[in-house]
Scaffold this motif. Structure first.
Motif, PDB file in Angstrom:
ATOM      1  N   ALA A  26       0.843  -1.200   0.000  1.00 19.08           N
ATOM      2  CA  ALA A  26       0.000   0.000   0.000  1.00 19.08           C
ATOM      3  C   ALA A  26       0.874   1.244   0.000  1.00 19.08           C
ATOM      4  N   THR A  44     -11.062   3.319   8.998  1.00 20.79           N
ATOM      5  CA  THR A  44     -11.175   3.150   7.557  1.00 20.79           C
ATOM      6  C   THR A  44     -11.638   4.474   6.953  1.00 20.79           C
ATOM      7  N   GLU A  79     -13.658   5.395   3.682  1.00 21.39           N
ATOM      8  CA  GLU A  79     -14.450   4.773   2.624  1.00 21.39           C
ATOM      9  C   GLU A  79     -15.146   5.849   1.796  1.00 21.39           C
ATOM     10  N   GLU A 111     -14.405   2.760  -2.634  1.00 15.36           N
ATOM     11  CA  GLU A 111     -13.044   2.331  -2.320  1.00 15.36           C
ATOM     12  C   GLU A 111     -12.771   2.492  -0.825  1.00 15.36           C
ATOM     13  N   SER A 167      -9.699   2.929   2.027  1.00 16.09           N
ATOM     14  CA  SER A 167      -8.316   3.143   2.450  1.00 16.09           C
ATOM     15  C   SER A 167      -8.352   3.330   3.960  1.00 16.09           C
ATOM     16  N   TRP A 168      -7.235   3.724   4.545  1.00 19.59           N
ATOM     17  CA  TRP A 168      -7.154   3.810   5.998  1.00 19.59           C
ATOM     18  C   TRP A 168      -6.426   5.085   6.411  1.00 19.59           C
ATOM     19  N   HIS A 199      -2.176   8.474   5.448  1.00 20.62           N
ATOM     20  CA  HIS A 199      -3.264   7.975   4.603  1.00 20.62           C
ATOM     21  C   HIS A 199      -2.697   6.794   3.838  1.00 20.62           C
ATOM     22  N   ILE A 200      -3.272   5.625   4.087  1.00 20.12           N
ATOM     23  CA  ILE A 200      -2.743   4.360   3.576  1.00 20.12           C
ATOM     24  C   ILE A 200      -3.734   3.813   2.555  1.00 20.12           C
ATOM     25  N   ALA A 201      -3.269   3.580   1.336  1.00 21.76           N
ATOM     26  CA  ALA A 201      -4.201   3.175   0.287  1.00 21.76           C
ATOM     27  C   ALA A 201      -3.522   2.260  -0.725  1.00 21.76           C
ATOM     28  N   HIS A 202      -4.292   1.303  -1.223  1.00 22.08           N
ATOM     29  CA  HIS A 202      -3.857   0.516  -2.370  1.00 22.08           C
ATOM     30  C   HIS A 202      -4.153   1.331  -3.622  1.00 22.08           C
ATOM     31  N   VAL A 203      -3.117   1.775  -4.297  1.00 23.52           N
ATOM     32  CA  VAL A 203      -3.272   2.602  -5.488  1.00 23.52           C
ATOM     33  C   VAL A 203      -2.526   1.936  -6.634  1.00 23.52           C
TER      34      VAL A 203
END
Length: 217
Positions: free
Chosen positions: A25, A90, A92, A96, A98-99, A118-122
């Motif tokens: 992430a 979270t 949301e 999508e 993210s956290w 800010h933690i996200a799968h991008v």
């Protein structure tokens, strides 16, 4: 009085990564030290009556495992809470997830450091398009709101004035400089200067409505 240039310089920005169960992430971290006690800053960030004074109206259950919703923005679940130092939730929005992780650390008796991940799968294509500024500029506007609120003298940008201010020349310059700051953080994290600059130009254009210089090349 909140000076936009001083506010830009007061913020620290870093870009990194974190391995989650679902894979790698992206982590965009923003931080600033405020003239506020630890307890007061914690309350400003977690009290449903105070959050709208610097950020957005919020509803829901602001406690461990509770659901929250920011008006016209993200919602989510409070996943951990360690008063007055740390909470995670979270984030949301748009289908999508993210956290966010917020950490407060006392600097001395009158100052406290605010730090947000800010933690996200991008995916790579979206990251190449906008880089960390996609979320970073938005959070930086939030920190400006918090600085304005904590100043306590009516200066700065109030939430009810934020839309008008963002459309002003001062607001657009602030967002452009914020985008440049995230460009520099991306370069420091290993992104090539050309790629980071192109992404920052697109981010600036998105936030300000200004033409993207790279689109005419």
């Amino acid at each position: 009085m909140i000076d936009a240039t001083e506010q830009i310089n007061a913020v620290q920005r870093t870009v990194g990564s974190r391995t989650l169960e679902a894979g790698e992430a992206r982590v965009s971290t923003i931080s600033q030290t405020y003239h506020a006690t630890l307890d007061d800053l914690w309350d400003a960030c977690t009290n449903a009556e105070r959050i709208p004074r610097w950020f957005l109206p919020i509803s829901g259950d602001l406690r461990l495992h509770g659901r929250y919703q920011l008006q016209g923005n993200a919602g989510g679940t409070v996943e951990s809470c360690e008063p007055p130092h740390r909470f995670t939730a979270t984030w949301e929005m748009g289908g999508e997830v993210s956290w966010i992780e917020v950490r407060l650390t006392p600097v001395d008796a009158e100052r406290t450091r605010f730090e947000l991940d800010h933690i996200a799968h991008v995916d790579q294509d979206r990251w190449a398009q906008f880089g960390p500024g996609a979320v970073g500029v938005g959070w930086e506007l939030g920190l400006l709101g918090l600085a304005s609120y904590l100043a306590g003298d009516g200066s700065g940008v109030r939430p009810e004035d934020s839309a008008e201010w963002s459309a002003s020349e001062e607001g657009k310059q602030f967002m452009a400089r914020s985008s440049e700051g995230w460009r520099d953080a991306s370069i420091a994290a290993g992104t090539s200067p050309d790629e980071a600059t192109a992404a920052a130009n697109r981010t600036t254009a998105f936030y300000t409505g200004a033409p993207d210089p790279s689109s005419s090349i």
